[in-house]
Design a protein around this motif. Structure first.
Motif, PDB file in Angstrom:
ATOM      1  N   VAL A   1       2.631   8.028   5.524  1.00  0.00           N
ATOM      2  CA  VAL A   1       3.999   7.551   5.317  1.00  0.00           C
ATOM      3  C   VAL A   1       4.901   8.059   6.435  1.00  0.00           C
ATOM      4  CG1 VAL A   1       6.029   7.706   3.810  1.00  0.00           C
ATOM      5  CG2 VAL A   1       3.777   7.285   2.831  1.00  0.00           C
ATOM      6  N   LEU A   2       4.744   9.314   6.802  1.00  0.00           N
ATOM      7  CA  LEU A   2       5.530   9.865   7.892  1.00  0.00           C
ATOM      8  C   LEU A   2       5.274   9.096   9.186  1.00  0.00           C
ATOM      9  CD1 LEU A   2       7.452  12.117   8.905  1.00  0.00           C
ATOM     10  CD2 LEU A   2       5.390  13.436   9.432  1.00  0.00           C
ATOM     11  N   PHE A   3       4.011   8.824   9.472  1.00  0.00           N
ATOM     12  CA  PHE A   3       3.649   8.088  10.676  1.00  0.00           C
ATOM     13  C   PHE A   3       4.249   6.681  10.664  1.00  0.00           C
ATOM     14  CE2 PHE A   3       0.821   5.208  12.990  1.00  0.00           C
ATOM     15  CZ  PHE A   3       0.861   5.790  14.244  1.00  0.00           C
ATOM     16  N   VAL A   4       4.099   5.967   9.553  1.00  0.00           N
ATOM     17  CA  VAL A   4       4.628   4.603   9.452  1.00  0.00           C
ATOM     18  C   VAL A   4       6.148   4.613   9.560  1.00  0.00           C
ATOM     19  CG1 VAL A   4       4.905   2.640   7.863  1.00  0.00           C
ATOM     20  CG2 VAL A   4       2.664   3.695   8.155  1.00  0.00           C
ATOM     21  N   ASN A   5       6.798   5.569   8.899  1.00  0.00           N
ATOM     22  CA  ASN A   5       8.260   5.635   8.957  1.00  0.00           C
ATOM     23  C   ASN A   5       8.768   5.965  10.362  1.00  0.00           C
ATOM     24  OD1 ASN A   5       8.641   4.954   6.289  1.00  0.00           O
ATOM     25  ND2 ASN A   5       8.862   7.064   5.592  1.00  0.00           N
TER      26      ASN A   5
ATOM     27  N   VAL B   1       0.810  -1.229   0.000  1.00  0.00           N
ATOM     28  CA  VAL B   1       0.000   0.000   0.000  1.00  0.00           C
ATOM     29  C   VAL B   1       0.835   1.268   0.000  1.00  0.00           C
ATOM     30  CG1 VAL B   1      -1.999  -1.078   1.098  1.00  0.00           C
ATOM     31  CG2 VAL B   1      -0.255   0.004   2.511  1.00  0.00           C
ATOM     32  N   GLY B   2       2.124   1.155  -0.213  1.00  0.00           N
ATOM     33  CA  GLY B   2       2.997   2.321  -0.142  1.00  0.00           C
ATOM     34  C   GLY B   2       2.599   3.446  -1.076  1.00  0.00           C
ATOM     35  N   LYS B   3       2.155   3.100  -2.276  1.00  0.00           N
ATOM     36  CA  LYS B   3       1.781   4.132  -3.258  1.00  0.00           C
ATOM     37  C   LYS B   3       0.521   4.884  -2.859  1.00  0.00           C
ATOM     38  CE  LYS B   3       3.769   1.926  -7.299  1.00  0.00           C
ATOM     39  NZ  LYS B   3       3.497   1.308  -8.595  1.00  0.00           N
TER      40      LYS B   3
ATOM     41  N   LEU C   1      22.436  -0.868   7.779  1.00  0.00           N
ATOM     42  CA  LEU C   1      22.141  -1.203   6.381  1.00  0.00           C
ATOM     43  C   LEU C   1      20.701  -1.683   6.213  1.00  0.00           C
ATOM     44  CD1 LEU C   1      25.472  -2.942   5.308  1.00  0.00           C
ATOM     45  CD2 LEU C   1      24.605  -0.703   4.581  1.00  0.00           C
ATOM     46  N   LEU C   2      20.204  -2.449   7.168  1.00  0.00           N
ATOM     47  CA  LEU C   2      18.807  -2.899   7.094  1.00  0.00           C
ATOM     48  C   LEU C   2      17.841  -1.720   7.191  1.00  0.00           C
ATOM     49  CD1 LEU C   2      18.903  -6.150   9.252  1.00  0.00           C
ATOM     50  CD2 LEU C   2      18.486  -5.989   6.797  1.00  0.00           C
ATOM     51  N   LEU C   3      18.119  -0.777   8.088  1.00  0.00           N
ATOM     52  CA  LEU C   3      17.260   0.398   8.213  1.00  0.00           C
ATOM     53  C   LEU C   3      17.288   1.222   6.934  1.00  0.00           C
ATOM     54  CD1 LEU C   3      15.469   2.309   9.861  1.00  0.00           C
ATOM     55  CD2 LEU C   3      17.544   3.380  10.723  1.00  0.00           C
ATOM     56  N   LEU C   4      18.463   1.488   6.438  1.00  0.00           N
ATOM     57  CA  LEU C   4      18.586   2.267   5.205  1.00  0.00           C
ATOM     58  C   LEU C   4      17.904   1.561   4.034  1.00  0.00           C
ATOM     59  CD1 LEU C   4      19.787   4.746   3.814  1.00  0.00           C
ATOM     60  CD2 LEU C   4      21.866   3.414   3.429  1.00  0.00           C
ATOM     61  N   GLY C   5      18.112   0.257   3.935  1.00  0.00           N
ATOM     62  CA  GLY C   5      17.488  -0.512   2.853  1.00  0.00           C
ATOM     63  C   GLY C   5      15.972  -0.485   2.921  1.00  0.00           C
ATOM     64  N   ALA C   6      15.413  -0.609   4.120  1.00  0.00           N
ATOM     65  CA  ALA C   6      13.958  -0.590   4.269  1.00  0.00           C
ATOM     66  C   ALA C   6      13.383   0.773   3.904  1.00  0.00           C
ATOM     67  CB  ALA C   6      13.576  -0.969   5.700  1.00  0.00           C
ATOM     68  N   LEU C   7      14.026   1.845   4.364  1.00  0.00           N
ATOM     69  CA  LEU C   7      13.531   3.185   4.037  1.00  0.00           C
ATOM     70  C   LEU C   7      13.675   3.488   2.552  1.00  0.00           C
ATOM     71  CD1 LEU C   7      14.832   5.145   7.157  1.00  0.00           C
ATOM     72  CD2 LEU C   7      12.492   4.406   6.694  1.00  0.00           C
ATOM     73  N   LEU C   8      14.765   3.032   1.942  1.00  0.00           N
ATOM     74  CA  LEU C   8      14.932   3.213   0.497  1.00  0.00           C
ATOM     75  C   LEU C   8      13.907   2.401  -0.291  1.00  0.00           C
ATOM     76  CD1 LEU C   8      18.815   3.298   0.083  1.00  0.00           C
ATOM     77  CD2 LEU C   8      17.195   5.180  -0.255  1.00  0.00           C
TER      78      LEU C   8
ATOM     79  N   TRP D   1      10.819   4.384  -0.271  1.00  0.00           N
ATOM     80  CA  TRP D   1      10.997   5.503  -1.199  1.00  0.00           C
ATOM     81  C   TRP D   1      10.826   5.038  -2.649  1.00  0.00           C
ATOM     82  CZ3 TRP D   1      11.410  10.673  -1.049  1.00  0.00           C
ATOM     83  CH2 TRP D   1      11.864  11.316  -2.190  1.00  0.00           C
ATOM     84  N   SER D   2      11.414   3.896  -2.988  1.00  0.00           N
ATOM     85  CA  SER D   2      11.333   3.415  -4.374  1.00  0.00           C
ATOM     86  C   SER D   2       9.914   3.005  -4.749  1.00  0.00           C
ATOM     87  CB  SER D   2      12.298   2.253  -4.601  1.00  0.00           C
ATOM     88  OG  SER D   2      11.878   1.099  -3.908  1.00  0.00           O
ATOM     89  N   VAL D   3       9.143   2.529  -3.795  1.00  0.00           N
ATOM     90  CA  VAL D   3       7.746   2.185  -4.074  1.00  0.00           C
ATOM     91  C   VAL D   3       6.932   3.445  -4.288  1.00  0.00           C
ATOM     92  CG1 VAL D   3       5.648   1.227  -3.026  1.00  0.00           C
ATOM     93  CG2 VAL D   3       7.794  -0.047  -2.897  1.00  0.00           C
ATOM     94  N   ARG D   4       7.204   4.469  -3.506  1.00  0.00           N
ATOM     95  CA  ARG D   4       6.443   5.714  -3.625  1.00  0.00           C
ATOM     96  C   ARG D   4       6.897   6.584  -4.793  1.00  0.00           C
ATOM     97  NH1 ARG D   4       2.866   7.439  -0.462  1.00  0.00           N
ATOM     98  NH2 ARG D   4       3.527   9.609  -0.447  1.00  0.00           N
ATOM     99  N   HIS D   5       8.143   6.446  -5.221  1.00  0.00           N
ATOM    100  CA  HIS D   5       8.672   7.255  -6.317  1.00  0.00           C
ATOM    101  C   HIS D   5       9.310   6.346  -7.369  1.00  0.00           C
ATOM    102  CE1 HIS D   5       8.713   9.850  -2.713  1.00  0.00           C
ATOM    103  NE2 HIS D   5       8.282  10.770  -3.552  1.00  0.00           N
ATOM    104  N   PRO D   6       8.488   5.590  -8.091  1.00  0.00           N
ATOM    105  CA  PRO D   6       9.073   4.661  -9.087  1.00  0.00           C
ATOM    106  C   PRO D   6       9.709   5.432 -10.237  1.00  0.00           C
ATOM    107  CG  PRO D   6       6.687   4.687  -9.269  1.00  0.00           C
ATOM    108  CD  PRO D   6       7.043   5.540  -8.082  1.00  0.00           C
ATOM    109  N   LYS D   7      10.759   4.858 -10.779  1.00  0.00           N
ATOM    110  CA  LYS D   7      11.396   5.467 -11.951  1.00  0.00           C
ATOM    111  C   LYS D   7      10.530   5.197 -13.169  1.00  0.00           C
ATOM    112  CE  LYS D   7      16.136   5.006 -10.385  1.00  0.00           C
ATOM    113  NZ  LYS D   7      17.459   4.413 -10.654  1.00  0.00           N
TER     114      LYS D   7
END
Length: 126
Positions: free
Chosen positions: A47-51, A38-40, A108-115, A118-124
């Motif tokens: 998103v702020l609350f979940v993060n 449901v990220g999108k 690394l796990l925290l950074l990977g999860a947050l990224l 981000w990638s789900v919410r801002h797809p290329k």
């Protein structure tokens, strides 16, 4: 404290560490599942609350588990002190290496999860 008592405490600390690790990966998996499914559709506030909630849980569990790791290392030392010198020591890595590995992997796990969120919410766009 004799060797048996110290070994029993060490066994309990290790069991608690494994339980904490399972809870940590449950929280991480739940965050990733929410991000993927449901990220999108989430609003900025959601998103702020979940993060923020995820980061607080992550930091709390990491600090608690780090304390358990340090307790385990301490009780390894206590067991070795209580043992007779004829018995081989328990193999263990140094406290600094242990701390560095643990904190590096968790970061690394925290950074990977947050990224991932981000990638789900801002797809290329392709």
């Amino acid at each position: 404290m004799n060797e048996y008592e110290a070994a029993e405490i060490l066994n309990g600390v290790v069991a608690n560490t494994l339980s904490a690790q399972a809870m940590f990966f449950t929280a991480l998996s739940a965050y990733l599942a929410v991000a993927y499914s449901v990220g999108k559709q989430l609003s900025r506030y959601q998103v702020l609350f979940v993060n923020v909630l995820f980061i607080l849980i992550f930091v709390n569990q990491s600090a608690n588990q780090y304390g358990l790791f340090q307790a385990a290392v301490h009780y390894v030392d206590v067991v070795e002190t209580a043992r007779s010198s004829a018995i081989d020591p328990i193999p263990n890595i140094s406290r600094n290496v242990n701390a560095l590995m643990f904190l590096s992997i968790r970061s690394l796990l925290l950074l990977g999860a947050l990224l991932f969120m981000w990638s789900v919410r801002h797809p290329k766009s392709e």
